[in-house]
Scaffold this motif. Sequence first.
Motif, mmCIF file in Angstrom:
data_model
loop_
_atom_site.group_PDB
_atom_site.id
_atom_site.type_symbol
_atom_site.label_atom_id
_atom_site.label_comp_id
_atom_site.label_asym_id
_atom_site.label_seq_id
_atom_site.Cartn_x
_atom_site.Cartn_y
_atom_site.Cartn_z
ATOM 1 N N TYR A 163 -21.087 -31.423 -78.410
ATOM 2 C CA TYR A 163 -20.842 -31.151 -76.998
ATOM 3 C C TYR A 163 -19.380 -30.820 -76.772
ATOM 4 C CZ TYR A 163 -21.343 -31.586 -71.955
ATOM 5 O OH TYR A 163 -21.368 -31.341 -70.609
ATOM 6 N N ASP A 164 -19.130 -29.877 -75.893
ATOM 7 C CA ASP A 164 -17.791 -29.369 -75.617
ATOM 8 C C ASP A 164 -16.867 -30.457 -75.088
ATOM 9 O OD1 ASP A 164 -15.593 -27.846 -75.031
ATOM 10 O OD2 ASP A 164 -16.660 -26.424 -73.762
ATOM 11 N N ALA A 165 -15.687 -30.539 -75.635
ATOM 12 C CA ALA A 165 -14.714 -31.565 -75.267
ATOM 13 C C ALA A 165 -14.144 -31.375 -73.863
ATOM 14 C CB ALA A 165 -13.589 -31.604 -76.288
ATOM 15 N N ASP A 166 -14.532 -30.313 -73.160
ATOM 16 C CA ASP A 166 -14.078 -30.144 -71.778
ATOM 17 C C ASP A 166 -14.544 -31.302 -70.908
ATOM 18 O OD1 ASP A 166 -12.803 -27.795 -72.348
ATOM 19 O OD2 ASP A 166 -14.387 -26.506 -71.584
ATOM 20 N N ARG A 167 -15.514 -32.064 -71.395
ATOM 21 C CA ARG A 167 -16.028 -33.209 -70.656
ATOM 22 C C ARG A 167 -15.408 -34.510 -71.145
ATOM 23 N NH1 ARG A 167 -17.753 -33.107 -66.177
ATOM 24 N NH2 ARG A 167 -19.055 -34.877 -66.546
ATOM 25 N N SER A 168 -14.341 -34.435 -71.923
ATOM 26 C CA SER A 168 -13.728 -35.662 -72.422
ATOM 27 C C SER A 168 -12.812 -36.265 -71.369
ATOM 28 C CB SER A 168 -12.956 -35.406 -73.712
ATOM 29 O OG SER A 168 -11.845 -34.586 -73.475
ATOM 30 N N CYS A 169 -12.774 -37.583 -71.347
ATOM 31 C CA CYS A 169 -11.957 -38.318 -70.384
ATOM 32 C C CYS A 169 -10.481 -38.024 -70.617
ATOM 33 C CB CYS A 169 -12.232 -39.818 -70.509
ATOM 34 S SG CYS A 169 -11.190 -40.829 -69.431
ATOM 35 N N LEU A 170 -9.776 -37.737 -69.553
ATOM 36 C CA LEU A 170 -8.356 -37.436 -69.616
ATOM 37 C C LEU A 170 -7.545 -38.609 -70.145
ATOM 38 C CD1 LEU A 170 -6.154 -35.329 -68.883
ATOM 39 C CD2 LEU A 170 -6.072 -36.365 -66.628
ATOM 40 N N LEU A 171 -7.977 -39.842 -69.864
ATOM 41 C CA LEU A 171 -7.219 -41.022 -70.269
ATOM 42 C C LEU A 171 -7.691 -41.627 -71.583
ATOM 43 C CD1 LEU A 171 -6.792 -42.779 -66.812
ATOM 44 C CD2 LEU A 171 -5.218 -41.261 -67.987
ATOM 45 N N THR A 172 -8.993 -41.722 -71.787
ATOM 46 C CA THR A 172 -9.511 -42.389 -72.989
ATOM 47 C C THR A 172 -9.934 -41.417 -74.082
ATOM 48 O OG1 THR A 172 -11.806 -42.427 -72.219
ATOM 49 C CG2 THR A 172 -10.386 -44.302 -71.578
ATOM 50 N N GLY A 173 -10.193 -40.181 -73.722
ATOM 51 C CA GLY A 173 -10.670 -39.197 -74.687
ATOM 52 C C GLY A 173 -12.155 -39.287 -74.967
ATOM 53 N N LYS A 174 -12.834 -40.255 -74.352
ATOM 54 C CA LYS A 174 -14.261 -40.454 -74.598
ATOM 55 C C LYS A 174 -15.088 -39.359 -73.924
ATOM 56 C CE LYS A 174 -14.223 -45.472 -75.097
ATOM 57 N NZ LYS A 174 -14.772 -46.727 -74.571
ATOM 58 N N ILE A 175 -16.166 -38.971 -74.597
ATOM 59 C CA ILE A 175 -17.138 -38.050 -74.023
ATOM 60 C C ILE A 175 -18.432 -38.836 -73.880
ATOM 61 C CG2 ILE A 175 -18.425 -35.916 -74.307
ATOM 62 C CD1 ILE A 175 -16.177 -34.963 -76.176
ATOM 63 N N THR A 176 -18.823 -39.123 -72.638
ATOM 64 C CA THR A 176 -20.070 -39.857 -72.390
ATOM 65 C C THR A 176 -20.858 -39.145 -71.311
ATOM 66 O OG1 THR A 176 -19.343 -41.279 -70.572
ATOM 67 C CG2 THR A 176 -18.780 -42.011 -72.802
ATOM 68 N N LYS A 177 -22.107 -39.489 -71.214
ATOM 69 C CA LYS A 177 -22.933 -38.900 -70.159
ATOM 70 C C LYS A 177 -22.547 -39.438 -68.788
ATOM 71 C CE LYS A 177 -26.648 -42.218 -70.955
ATOM 72 N NZ LYS A 177 -28.029 -42.394 -71.366
ATOM 73 N N HIS A 178 -21.698 -40.458 -68.758
ATOM 74 C CA HIS A 178 -21.266 -41.055 -67.497
ATOM 75 C C HIS A 178 -19.936 -40.501 -66.998
ATOM 76 C CE1 HIS A 178 -24.547 -43.836 -67.971
ATOM 77 N NE2 HIS A 178 -24.094 -44.168 -69.165
ATOM 78 N N ASN A 179 -19.293 -39.621 -67.771
ATOM 79 C CA ASN A 179 -18.035 -39.026 -67.327
ATOM 80 C C ASN A 179 -18.267 -38.214 -66.060
ATOM 81 O OD1 ASN A 179 -17.101 -40.065 -69.712
ATOM 82 N ND2 ASN A 179 -16.164 -38.176 -70.425
ATOM 83 N N LYS A 180 -17.271 -38.232 -65.167
ATOM 84 C CA LYS A 180 -17.371 -37.485 -63.915
ATOM 85 C C LYS A 180 -16.121 -36.652 -63.709
ATOM 86 C CE LYS A 180 -20.468 -40.658 -61.653
ATOM 87 N NZ LYS A 180 -20.708 -41.559 -60.558
ATOM 88 N N SER A 181 -16.313 -35.533 -63.022
ATOM 89 C CA SER A 181 -15.200 -34.634 -62.711
ATOM 90 C C SER A 181 -14.674 -34.932 -61.318
ATOM 91 C CB SER A 181 -15.670 -33.180 -62.746
ATOM 92 O OG SER A 181 -16.085 -32.830 -64.036
ATOM 93 N N TYR A 182 -13.352 -34.866 -61.195
ATOM 94 C CA TYR A 182 -12.683 -35.077 -59.911
ATOM 95 C C TYR A 182 -11.683 -33.949 -59.705
ATOM 96 C CZ TYR A 182 -14.597 -39.749 -60.589
ATOM 97 O OH TYR A 182 -15.451 -40.798 -60.811
ATOM 98 N N GLY A 183 -11.194 -33.809 -58.482
ATOM 99 C CA GLY A 183 -10.183 -32.792 -58.197
ATOM 100 C C GLY A 183 -10.685 -31.394 -58.470
ATOM 101 N N ASN A 184 -11.873 -31.083 -57.942
ATOM 102 C CA ASN A 184 -12.492 -29.764 -58.161
ATOM 103 C C ASN A 184 -12.644 -29.424 -59.642
ATOM 104 O OD1 ASN A 184 -12.817 -29.192 -55.398
ATOM 105 N ND2 ASN A 184 -10.693 -28.528 -55.260
ATOM 106 N N GLY A 185 -12.999 -30.427 -60.436
ATOM 107 C CA GLY A 185 -13.262 -30.216 -61.855
ATOM 108 C C GLY A 185 -12.033 -30.216 -62.740
ATOM 109 N N LYS A 186 -10.872 -30.468 -62.174
ATOM 110 C CA LYS A 186 -9.635 -30.432 -62.956
ATOM 111 C C LYS A 186 -9.393 -31.708 -63.750
ATOM 112 C CE LYS A 186 -7.492 -27.294 -59.702
ATOM 113 N NZ LYS A 186 -6.499 -27.140 -58.651
ATOM 114 N N VAL A 187 -9.989 -32.831 -63.312
ATOM 115 C CA VAL A 187 -9.798 -34.122 -63.977
ATOM 116 C C VAL A 187 -11.161 -34.699 -64.336
ATOM 117 C CG1 VAL A 187 -8.907 -36.477 -63.711
ATOM 118 C CG2 VAL A 187 -7.678 -34.560 -62.678
ATOM 119 N N VAL A 188 -11.337 -35.059 -65.601
ATOM 120 C CA VAL A 188 -12.574 -35.694 -66.060
ATOM 121 C C VAL A 188 -12.229 -37.111 -66.495
ATOM 122 C CG1 VAL A 188 -14.433 -35.640 -67.769
ATOM 123 C CG2 VAL A 188 -13.557 -33.501 -66.815
ATOM 124 N N LEU A 189 -12.997 -38.079 -65.986
ATOM 125 C CA LEU A 189 -12.752 -39.486 -66.316
ATOM 126 C C LEU A 189 -14.046 -40.173 -66.730
ATOM 127 C CD1 LEU A 189 -10.425 -40.511 -63.348
ATOM 128 C CD2 LEU A 189 -9.735 -40.040 -65.699
#
Length: 96
Positions: free
Chosen positions: A48-74
Amino acid sequence: MKRTGMVRHIDSLGRIVLPSEMRKVLNIKEEQLLEISIEDQTIMLKKYDADRSCLLTGKITKHNKSYGNGKVVLSPEGAEQLLVELKQLLQEDATR
């Protein structure tokens, strides 16, 4: 497409097991998300594309969410960490 010669059964729930040798070579870890696509009669799996990785932890989970019009993933953990830091920052600003 490169053939591996590996053959696996599909179980009653439609699951297959990726051989450990293949997971090691491709650096696929437990809980790794895979993207499934189909072309003609071919099923393709891709990490799966790392564009969905958490900005702080680097984790890619199905629970990650985008904020700031998709600019921040947590991830949930990253969001909690950010919330704690923001609260501390706001408290510091309030005492100045």
